[in-house]
Enzyme design. Structure first.
Site, PDB file in Angstrom:
ATOM      1  N   GLY A   1      -3.578   5.268   4.387  1.00 19.98           N
ATOM      2  CA  GLY A   1      -2.754   4.676   3.333  1.00 19.98           C
ATOM      3  C   GLY A   1      -3.641   3.713   2.575  1.00 19.98           C
ATOM      4  O   GLY A   1      -4.279   2.863   3.190  1.00 19.98           O
TER       5      GLY A   1
ATOM      6  N   ARG B   1       0.862  -1.175   0.000  1.00 19.84           N
ATOM      7  CA  ARG B   1       0.000   0.000   0.000  1.00 19.84           C
ATOM      8  C   ARG B   1       0.897   1.223   0.000  1.00 19.84           C
ATOM      9  O   ARG B   1       2.091   1.127   0.236  1.00 19.84           O
ATOM     10  CB  ARG B   1      -0.900   0.024   1.247  1.00 19.84           C
ATOM     11  CG  ARG B   1      -0.121   0.004   2.557  1.00 19.84           C
ATOM     12  CD  ARG B   1      -0.766   0.812   3.656  1.00 19.84           C
ATOM     13  NE  ARG B   1      -0.066   0.628   4.930  1.00 19.84           N
ATOM     14  CZ  ARG B   1       1.068   1.212   5.256  1.00 19.84           C
ATOM     15  NH1 ARG B   1       1.664   2.008   4.388  1.00 19.84           N
ATOM     16  NH2 ARG B   1       1.655   1.011   6.419  1.00 19.84           N
TER      17      ARG B   1
ATOM     18  N   CYS C   1       4.725   7.666   9.402  1.00 24.31           N
ATOM     19  CA  CYS C   1       4.657   8.112   8.014  1.00 24.31           C
ATOM     20  C   CYS C   1       5.836   8.990   7.629  1.00 24.31           C
ATOM     21  O   CYS C   1       5.730   9.864   6.781  1.00 24.31           O
ATOM     22  CB  CYS C   1       3.336   8.831   7.728  1.00 24.31           C
ATOM     23  SG  CYS C   1       1.963   7.691   7.785  1.00 24.31           S
TER      24      CYS C   1
END
Lengths: 493, 219
Positions: free
Chosen positions: B149, B80, B179
């Protein structure tokens, strides 16, 4: 043989480029139409790209990790299924000139020249109260704050790719538009608003120097007039969904000049949410109001007769409790009054959840009596007192102000004859109850059958309803039934 | 717009190990593509796990393999977008398996819509949350409230989704750089409100907002 281009697809209106993260097929492999052949990533999204046609993957032009603009050919498929082209360049060095190393445009850190577009609609609760007074100044935000840098610089720093593309399509000079975004940036809404205001020329490709309001208007720089890359079709400036969002999603309150004796305060959260909700609710539903007069004499009698018993049970049964009880029973008979229009559908609610408007003075909150139709009169009364008290002491749980299917508001509590309330968004009707006052009315003398004057407690009720789903006659029937039930209130409720 | 409301099957799965949820999503994506199932929203929690997206920087995992073992944290690499993420109990994880065709074929719009869901849900719980320009996810004045995500598979079928901090122990985020963003704190609904918000309350708020934003009616 038919050599078919595989372009970097347009995966969204505001997406100008993508990074090839993974090739799922190798050169020489057979591919089926719509079968995923590569994965791309843009900010926080990985996406599979299907083959546009069946055949053999004969050349990979853009290697993994490279970022290319939308429309750039990333591979070729031979639809006749021939052998891979022998003169195909090695994939690793074949990336086109404009591709960048992955680090430069890594999804986790958008580069300054490639900022994400601002969200289509601002988050409802985002602006900090501290920022509000500043923005209430009449001057357009951002204007005059910017240093007088070059037009090109301003163009680059004051807009996003999607804004630049829209500007280019409409031949608009971005530097002439006051930006409301971060650091005076021209947002998509700014430019769409500018276009809607009719200040733009209609023919694309024309530069709007003459029509731009600001004196600083400069001709578009070459960077701005570069046409959309490759085969990508530019998205229309204002897609219908965009206008939809802006009309139904986004509320912007016009600003007004401040005079010297005035005081300016930022709206607190409840006020801001209320303001937004009211605007949206009025935009959505065509409001109609119907009125009926209710006789509270019977209810008054029941209240007097039972007051002591109820007090012993610790319950305070208000007039509103009677109204809520009656309404909750009738809503099952009138499903359209307990519904909402949703797209091209009507959602008929399976529960009867009454939103009861509570005056916080200042402010308004609408706690919800869930499944009111399952509660008796005293149960409803208890719930009403509890919710109102906790609303005033700000102790409601969030789920207690959600999910209303019908609402009741009581402007009459302060003596108002009747109100014309706004229908809460997501429901189809609201009942407004006016002041209950003694009146002289003409009745029939039960003994003689003659007309006679009598003193009765009466109130005007209004039903505000969404005319898309509730017809005038539906509303009339609902009110007539409500009158019937309240006028002769059952003793055993 | 003429876009009618679609149904949405909501599955509350409780605590599901990451790998198991991944396999479930893969199956549902293929079933959604072939039309055997409708749009779905999986709501669940994960046991402590650190996940790395395809663009993750391994340096953003701040704990060694030994320490992960000791503390019982899994490390999983997944297909992802997004960088390193932590999931754990008390965090509401939502995996929408949606067909974005025909009206929502736009990756950025999908991200912004997911953010909108979280912002509205937080708002309904009296937490003021917002987007941060240039960053995907949802923030409050204190820090990052939700990570997002997603993956869009062939045929515009979505998987992965959002992770909303509800009542989780935020110290676990010390094991990663969320992140890849170094300079911002993480927060949760409970921390924002100074009282315990339950996963059920958060789920209800998210569902309501999800239905509104995506025009989906829970079945």
């Amino acid at each position: 043989m038919a050599r078919i281009e595989v372009p970097m697809p347009q995966m969204g209106e505001s997406i100008a480029e993508g990074t090839v993260s993974k090739w799922l097929k190798k050169v020489g492999e057979a591919v089926q139409r719509d079968e995923p052949i590569l994965e791309i990533s843009t900010d926080k999204v990985d996406a599979e790209i299907p083959a546009p046609s069946s055949g053999t993957l004969v050349e990979i032009v853009v290697s993994e990790g490279a970022t290319v603009e939308v429309g750039t050919v990333v591979a070729y498929i031979d639809s006749d299924g021939g052998p891979p082209a022998t003169n195909g360049k090695p994939a690793a060095e074949a990336a086109p000139a404009e591709s960048k190393p992955a680090e430069e445009s890594s999804p986790r850190e958008p580069t300054p020249s490639m900022p994400l577009p601002p969200p289509a609609s601002p988050p409802p609760a985002a602006p900090s109260p501290a920022a509000a007074p500043a923005s209430s100044a009449p001057a357009p935000a951002g204007a005059g704050v910017q240093a007088p840098d070059s037009a090109e610089e301003r163009m680059r720093t004051r807009s996003t790719p999607v804004v630049r593309r829209i500007a280019e399509e409409h031949g608009i000079d971005i530097s002439a538009i006051p930006g409301t975004g971060h650091a005076g940036r021209v947002t998509k809404n700014d430019i769409l608003g500018f276009i809607e205001s009719g200040k733009e020329p209609t023919r694309p490709g024309q530069t709007a120097v003459g029509t731009a309001p600001a004196p600083s208007a400069a001709p578009s720089s070459p960077a701005v007039v570069t046409s959309a890359p490759g085969t990508a079709t530019p998205a229309p400036a204002a897609a219908p969904s965009e206008l939809w969002e802006r009309f139904y999603g986004e509320v912007r309150h016009p600003e007004f000049p401040i005079r010297s004796a005035d005081r300016v305060e930022a709206m607190d959260k409840i006020r801001r949410l209320t303001a937004e909700h009211m605007v949206v609710a009025k935009r959505i539903a065509p409001h109609v109001h119907s009125f009926i007069e209710i006789d509270f004499t019977a209810i008054d009698r029941i209240r007097s007769a039972n007051r002591q018993r109820w007090e012993e049970q610790g319950a305070r049964v208000s007039y509103t409790a009677f109204v809520a009880w009656a309404a909750s029973r009738l809503l099952r008979e009138f499903p359209m009054v307990n519904s909402t229009v949703s797209g091209n559908n009507v959602i008929y609610r399976g529960n009867v959840n009454l939103g009861m408007a509570v005056d916080l003075n200042p402010g308004l909150i609408v706690p919800v009596i869930k499944d009111a139709d399952e509660l008796g009169l005293v149960g409803i009364a208890r719930k009403l007192v509890d919710l109102a008290e906790r609303a005033r002491s700000r102790q409601l749980n969030p789920d207690e102000i959600q999910g209303a299917t019908f609402s009741i508001t009581n402007p009459g509590v302060l003596g108002t004859l009747v109100g014309m309330p706004v229908i809460p968004k997501g429901t189809s009707a609201i009942l407004g109850t006016g002041a209950i006052e003694k009146q002289v009315v003409v009745v029939q003398d039960p003994a003689t059958g003659d007309d006679a004057m009598a003193i009765r407690k009466r109130a005007l009720f209004s039903l505000g309803y969404d005319h898309r789903i509730v017809d005038g006659a539906d509303a009339a029937r609902f009110l007539a039934r409500l009158k019937e039930v309240l006028d002769a209130f059952p003793e055993d409720a | 717009m003429g876009d009618s409301v679609r149904g949405l099957t909501v599955r509350r799965l409780g605590v599901v190990p990451y790998a198991q949820a991944l396999a479930l999503q893969e199956r549902l994506v293929s079933e959604r593509r072939s039309g055997r199932v409708g749009d779905m929203l999986l709501l669940l929690e994960h046991p402590h796990v650190i996940t790395m997206g395809s663009s993750s920087d391994p340096e953003h995992v701040l704990v060694s393999a030994e320490e992960r073992d000791r503390r019982g944290i899994d490390l999983v690499e997944v297909g992802r977008g997004g960088d390193v993420t932590y999931h754990g109990p008390g965090q509401l994880v939502g995996y929408p398996i949606l067909d974005l065709k025909p009206g929502r074929k736009d990756l950025h719009r999908y991200l912004r819509d997911l953010e909108e869901v979280i912002i509205r849900a937080a708002g309904s719980l009296s937490v003021a949350a917002h987007r941060s320009p240039g960053l995907t996810g949802v923030w409050t004045a204190t820090g990052k409230l939700a990570a997002i995500g997603v993956r869009v598979s062939s045929g515009w079928i979505t998987s992965h989704g959002f992770a909303l901090n509800v009542c989780n122990d935020l110290s676990w985020f010390g094991t990663i750089v969320p992140c890849g963003i170094h300079d911002r704190d993480v927060t949760s609904l409970s921390r924002e409100l100074g009282r315990e918000v339950t996963l059920d309350q958060a789920s209800e708020a998210v569902l309501e907002a999800f239905g509104d934003v995506f025009q989906r009616a829970a079945l």
